[in-house]
Design an enzyme around this catalytic site. Structure first.
Site, PDB file in Angstrom:
ATOM      1  N   CYS A 269       0.497  -1.561   0.275  1.00  0.00           N
ATOM      2  CA  CYS A 269       0.374  -0.184   0.168  1.00  0.00           C
ATOM      3  C   CYS A 269       0.710   1.302  -0.466  1.00  0.00           C
ATOM      4  O   CYS A 269       0.572   2.015  -0.836  1.00  0.00           O
ATOM      5  CB  CYS A 269      -0.700  -0.049   1.078  1.00  0.00           C
ATOM      6  SG  CYS A 269      -2.135  -1.072   1.358  1.00  0.00           S
TER       7      CYS A 269
HETATM    8  P1  NAD Z   1      -4.611  -8.587  -3.569  1.00  0.00           P
HETATM    9  O1  NAD Z   1      -3.758  -8.263  -4.734  1.00  0.00           O
HETATM   10  O2  NAD Z   1      -4.054  -9.602  -2.535  1.00  0.00           O
HETATM   11  O3  NAD Z   1      -5.979  -9.819  -4.507  1.00  0.00           O
HETATM   12  C1  NAD Z   1      -6.670  -9.124  -5.496  1.00  0.00           C
HETATM   13  C2  NAD Z   1      -7.599 -10.106  -5.224  1.00  0.00           C
HETATM   14  O4  NAD Z   1      -8.509  -9.923  -6.166  1.00  0.00           O
HETATM   15  C3  NAD Z   1      -6.510 -11.391  -6.258  1.00  0.00           C
HETATM   16  O5  NAD Z   1      -7.017 -12.402  -5.429  1.00  0.00           O
HETATM   17  C4  NAD Z   1      -6.929 -11.524  -8.147  1.00  0.00           C
HETATM   18  O6  NAD Z   1      -6.935 -12.140  -8.280  1.00  0.00           O
HETATM   19  C5  NAD Z   1      -8.215 -10.474  -7.721  1.00  0.00           C
HETATM   20  N1  NAD Z   1      -8.929 -10.062  -8.967  1.00  0.00           N
HETATM   21  C6  NAD Z   1      -8.203  -9.424  -9.602  1.00  0.00           C
HETATM   22  N2  NAD Z   1      -9.376  -8.866 -10.642  1.00  0.00           N
HETATM   23  C7  NAD Z   1      -9.974  -9.844 -10.406  1.00  0.00           C
HETATM   24  C8  NAD Z   1     -11.476 -10.094 -11.147  1.00  0.00           C
HETATM   25  N3  NAD Z   1     -11.422  -8.962 -12.237  1.00  0.00           N
HETATM   26  N4  NAD Z   1     -12.733 -10.286 -10.742  1.00  0.00           N
HETATM   27  C9  NAD Z   1     -12.233 -10.661  -9.369  1.00  0.00           C
HETATM   28  N5  NAD Z   1     -11.546 -10.460  -8.944  1.00  0.00           N
HETATM   29  C10 NAD Z   1     -10.273 -10.420  -9.046  1.00  0.00           C
HETATM   30  O7  NAD Z   1      -4.677  -7.223  -3.462  1.00  0.00           O
HETATM   31  P2  NAD Z   1      -5.406  -6.630  -1.714  1.00  0.00           P
HETATM   32  O8  NAD Z   1      -3.858  -6.096  -0.940  1.00  0.00           O
HETATM   33  O9  NAD Z   1      -6.290  -7.545  -1.305  1.00  0.00           O
HETATM   34  O10 NAD Z   1      -5.600  -5.292  -1.927  1.00  0.00           O
HETATM   35  C11 NAD Z   1      -7.098  -5.271  -2.603  1.00  0.00           C
HETATM   36  C12 NAD Z   1      -7.294  -3.248  -2.795  1.00  0.00           C
HETATM   37  O11 NAD Z   1      -7.469  -3.476  -0.908  1.00  0.00           O
HETATM   38  C13 NAD Z   1      -6.042  -2.768  -3.378  1.00  0.00           C
HETATM   39  O12 NAD Z   1      -6.952  -1.322  -3.754  1.00  0.00           O
HETATM   40  C14 NAD Z   1      -5.446  -2.225  -1.817  1.00  0.00           C
HETATM   41  O13 NAD Z   1      -4.683  -1.153  -2.317  1.00  0.00           O
HETATM   42  C15 NAD Z   1      -6.084  -2.412  -0.614  1.00  0.00           C
HETATM   43  N6  NAD Z   1      -6.131  -2.599   0.339  1.00  0.00           N
HETATM   44  C16 NAD Z   1      -5.195  -3.347   0.573  1.00  0.00           C
HETATM   45  C17 NAD Z   1      -4.837  -3.305   2.164  1.00  0.00           C
HETATM   46  C18 NAD Z   1      -3.655  -3.902   2.321  1.00  0.00           C
HETATM   47  O14 NAD Z   1      -3.065  -4.093   3.564  1.00  0.00           O
HETATM   48  N7  NAD Z   1      -3.357  -5.566   1.611  1.00  0.00           N
HETATM   49  C19 NAD Z   1      -5.130  -2.317   3.272  1.00  0.00           C
HETATM   50  C20 NAD Z   1      -6.348  -1.463   1.891  1.00  0.00           C
HETATM   51  C21 NAD Z   1      -6.543  -1.419   0.996  1.00  0.00           C
END
Ligand code: NAD
Length: 431
Positions: A269
């Site tokens: 992030c």
């Molecule tokens: P990640 O990369 O771990 O997971 C994303 C998931 O989305 C993957 O499993 C992928 O296969 C899936 N995906 C992609 N395209 C898709 C589609 N069209 N349909 C269904 N699934 C699909 O991401 P994350 O770390 O969980 O982050 C997700 C969001 O949350 C981001 O915008 C991130 O900035 C935000 N965020 C993350 C955190 C963190 O600590 N990781 C904290 C707050 C906010």
């Protein structure tokens, strides 16, 4: 409620399992078949304390997973939690989010009545208003404000304590532009948490909600970069930055959190969110001086760690241990980890790198398949001519005897986690 969560990565899996635990019926949707299969078998695809037991408790009961976005139509609301990575220029790659928005739009096209889509992925206001909302509207044939609602509900959980953070957050931000139906649905979603804890709920506009997430992360990243900057100055003058930080943290305007200077911030992030905010500011002709400096300072810290090592040992052709690969303890995530520039810098210097991490070696091997991965910190240190400590896993505080097996006991500590100082050459990055 019947809830669908699209994207089951760190955020989506945590959210799905926690919402099931709060009593909701959750359908987790992801394009990755392996992830979906594992969830349905009661296994979590990621490491997070407390998550495995929640997933195994609810899988096949209140928590089911699917690769088919059509499942969203059977639910009351859909949370979008897909990844929003950075492009090379720092701006947001919203392609996966927009694709997910289109798929959900198609799924709800035939649904009678109101459907709320909640954007939890981190994106800037213009992406929501200019790309996500139009994508859902076009694919569903529904109108935002009519039978379609779109809300922005950013997530503030931290990896390594994701379940606890989700279950007891500092705040819940609801960006709805005052849409009563959206607010009612979100109140019902969070009701089990709100009835248990006193959690401030911020009701605001969608654009403001999206920006709050970026401001939050930019502020935290800047706080760490500032203490690292101060720490670097301290080191030059033989001052212990931790004693300085402990004292300034007593000032209630500063606060004691995020004052541990070291090799810098990482994760999925802070790097991409600060880069996206800077890129957005530049795109409208504003130079974000502090955000730019926050990023640049962070980029320089790993090299400072390596220069400390260089001062004591010529690493070329020598076995050098890197302890800690995850971007922080408690996670297997190596995205944005400071260990990557440290390993790269060592390889550029001709070092023979042996790395160890209790959780993240497998993920790091995708970026660096050709370095050696040890099964324990002691194994990595054996015969090494130097060690760089990059992640503050608590076990690194207890390596006293293992340092004796090094060929040259030179230890540079980027996290102030090593306890032993006697009988080794010890350098703290900012102390
Ligand atoms: P990640 O990369 O771990 O997971 C994303 C998931 O989305 C993957 O499993 C992928 O296969 C899936 N995906 C992609 N395209 C898709 C589609 N069209 N349909 C269904 N699934 C699909 O991401 P994350 O770390 O969980 O982050 C997700 C969001 O949350 C981001 O915008 C991130 O900035 C935000 N965020 C993350 C955190 C963190 O600590 N990781 C904290 C707050 C906010």
């Amino acid at each position: 409620m019947n809830v669908s969560v699209v994207g089951t990565g760190y955020v989506g899996t945590t959210l799905s399992a926690c919402l099931a635990d709060l009593g909701h019926r959750v359908t987790a949707i992801d394009i990755d078949e392996g992830t979906v299969e594992r969830l349905n078998e009661g296994e979590t695809p990621i490491h997070e304390p407390g998550l495995g037991s929640l997933v195994s408790a609810y899988a096949g009961r209140r928590l089911t997973a699917s690769t088919d976005h059509a499942a969203a139509a059977e639910t009351d609301l859909t949370v979008l939690a897909v990844g929003t990575p950075a492009k090379a220029d720092g701006s947001i790659d919203a392609a996966a989010l927009v694709a997910a928005a289109e798929d959900v739009g198609e799924a709800i096209a035939e649904k009678d009545g109101y459907h709320l889509v909640v954007v939890k992925s981190t994106v800037l206001p213009d992406v929501i208003e200019g790309e996500v909302v139009p994508a859902i509207e076009t694919a569903s044939g529904k109108t935002d404000g009519g039978s379609l609602g779109v809300a922005v509900n950013p997530e503030f959980l931290r990896e390594g304590s994701a379940v606890d953070d989700f279950m007891n957050p500092d705040k819940i931000v609801l960006g709805t532009d005052g849409d009563e139906r959206a607010l009612d649905a979100l109140a019902e979603l969070y009701q089990p948490l709100l009835s248990e804890w006193e959690i401030p709920v911020v009701e605001t506009g969608r654009r403001e909600a999206a920006m709050i997430k970026y401001a939050n992360n930019a502020f935290l990243a800047a706080k760490i970069s500032l203490i690292n900057d101060i720490g670097n100055v301290c080191k030059e003058f033989g001052v212990d930055a931790y004693e300085v930080a402990d004292a300034i943290g007593l000032d209630s305007r500063i606060g004691s959190a995020f004052l541990r200077s070291g090799v810098g911030w990482g994760g999925s992030c802070f790097p991409k969110d600060t880069a996206a905010l800077a890129a957005a500011a530049e795109s409208v002709g504003y130079e974000p001086l502090v955000i730019d400096a926050t990023i640049e300072l962070n980029d320089r810290q790993p090299e400072r760690l390596l220069e400390l090592l260089d001062a004591h040992v010529d690493v070329d052709g020598r076995r050098i241990a890197v302890l800690g690969l995850a971007f922080k303890p408690g996670t297997d995530d190596v995205r944005g980890s400071r260990a990557k520039p440290v390993v790269r810098g060592l390889l550029d210097r001709g070092a023979d790198v042996v790395a160890y991490d209790p959780r993240a070696a497998e993920n790091m091997a995708e970026a660096f398949p050709d370095i050696e991965y040890a099964g324990s910190a002691a194994e990595a240190l054996e015969g090494a001519h130097g060690a760089a400590v990059v992640t503050d896993w608590p076990e690194f505080g207890d390596l006293d005897a293992a340092f004796d097996a090094m060929a040259d006991p030179v230890v540079v500590d980027g996290r102030r986690v090593v306890a032993r100082r006697e009988g080794i050459t010890y350098e703290g990055l900012t102390w």
